[in-house]
Design an enzyme around this catalytic site. Structure first.
Site, PDB file in Angstrom:
ATOM      1  NE  ARG A 177      -3.457  -2.205   2.884  1.00 26.98           N
ATOM      2  CZ  ARG A 177      -3.899  -2.564   4.087  1.00 26.98           C
ATOM      3  NH1 ARG A 177      -3.613  -1.818   5.146  1.00 26.98           N
ATOM      4  NH2 ARG A 177      -4.620  -3.659   4.223  1.00 26.98           N
ATOM      5  CB  CYS A 213     -10.486  -3.244   8.016  1.00 26.63           C
ATOM      6  SG  CYS A 213      -9.498  -3.236   9.527  1.00 26.63           S
ATOM      7  CG  HIS A 226     -13.474  -2.075  12.290  1.00 25.92           C
ATOM      8  ND1 HIS A 226     -13.374  -3.136  13.154  1.00 25.92           N
ATOM      9  CD2 HIS A 226     -12.304  -2.056  11.572  1.00 25.92           C
ATOM     10  CE1 HIS A 226     -12.213  -3.739  12.977  1.00 25.92           C
ATOM     11  NE2 HIS A 226     -11.550  -3.114  12.022  1.00 25.92           N
TER      12      HIS A 226
END
Length: 349
Positions: A109, A148, A241
């Site tokens: 990333r 996430c 989450h």
């Protein structure tokens, strides 16, 4: 049908990949790779299945291979990676010489010419692929999805950032234990408790979100210019989450206009009617006690982000606050990679 493989197939995210790919109209799971402890065994024998959904019959008899390009079947076109970061840093590059790598790992990333993509937010970053292949002399390539907690936040922010001028954002997360993997958080550490630290999570949210909401000029990404600060915490929730978001605008705004923009938001996956794309990437709830992870994490088959308590701040001028819930192992992990692969399959392969 495109034949696909899963790297890290026996872990929690690997299992989620397998569950999401069952009966997929475009992808057929034909190869599963894991550690040397599992290699040579039938998948059913090699795996302790953690998900509530049953292990698909279609994968039970697949023989697990070592995690190397040499061991991977030649008829596979796309590999989904849920590998640990350090291992992924080396192995994914080896696979990218010949395969499309849709990675949920964090190793690549934010790297130059490696797209970090949420298809509803920044599909144009896929334009980096040609430069990546040329630079590395690869026939394949790597595409990554974000952290996430970043995915859920950024999906909710996209319709706001596109329609209003933002000065700063603050977010406080309450993250499920599944985000750390099955053995990631000991029960004695989380039951009747809250852990106010998740390693490198805040830094990922702050950098990745600005990157995703920035501009790609054909050679590099210029991050979004507003400030973003995150505080991340682990809570005793299995999946889903929750995030409390606070946004400072540079001028007054209409709260109903903000809600409307979020609720009506559509991206390229919705226009293309991709298989895993939710009808509504952002769902806005009006009940004062929603969203809640147990009730809202599976919205849009786990691919939607649910937003609620959208309101003007009564203390700070020109400020908005809301709460969101997103499924961390579906939209925030395996589902994000699958949707990336669907967009790649539609636009590139």
């Amino acid at each position: 049908m495109v034949n696909v493989g899963v790297l890290g197939a026996t872990g929690m995210v690997g299992q989620r990949f397998i569950q999401l790919l069952e009966n997929h109209p475009d992808f057929d799971v034909t190869a599963l790779a894991a550690s040397s402890r599992s290699a040579g065994k039938r998948y059913e024998d090699a795996t302790t299945w953690y998900l509530a959904e049953e292990m698909p019959e279609s994968v039970k008899d697949i023989v697990v291979t070592e995690t190397s390009p040499e061991a991977m079947s030649n008829d596979v076109d796309i590999v989904f990676s849920s590998l640990p970061t350090d291992f992924a840093a080396k192995v994914e590059k080896e696979f990218a010489k010949d395969y499309v790598v849709a990675s949920n790992a964090s190793a690549h990333r934010m790297k130059k010419n490696i797209p970090l993509v949420i298809p509803e937010v920044n599909p144009e970053y896929l334009d980096m692929i040609e430069a990546q292949q040329k630079e590395n002399n690869w026939d394949g390539f790597i595409v990554t999805n974000p952290n996430c907690s970043t995915i859920a936040l950024t999906l909710s922010l996209k319709p706001i950032v596109d329609n209003f001028n933002i000065e700063s954002i603050r977010v406080s997360t309450m993250q499920a234990v599944s985000g750390a993997g099955y053995n990631g958080v000991p029960s004695m550490a989380i039951v009747d408790n809250l852990v106010p630290y998740i390693g490198n999570e805040e830094e990922k949210m702050e950098s990745e979100t600005l990157h995703l909401l920035g501009d790609y000029d054909g050679s590099e990404v210029k991050p979004a210019q507003f400030k973003l600060s995150a505080s991340c915490h682990r809570v005793p929730v299995i999946d889903g989450h929750t995030e409390a978001v606070f946004i400072d605008f540079d001028d007054d705004f209409d709260i109903e206009d903000v809600k409307s923009k979020m609720a009506s938001f559509k991206g390229l996956p919705q226009k293309l009617n991709l298989f895993s794309a939710p009808e509504n990437p952002v769902i806005v709830k009006e009940e004062e006690d929603r969203p809640q992870p147990r009730m809202d994490r599976n919205a849009g088959k786990g691919m939607s982000v649910t937003v609620g308590r959208v309101r003007k701040d009564q203390v700070f001028d020109n400020s908005l606050k809301y709460v969101l819930v997103g499924h961390n192992t579906i939209r925030g992990a395996a589902g994000a990679s699958v949707l990336n692969a669907e967009l790649i399959n539609d636009k590139i392969l």
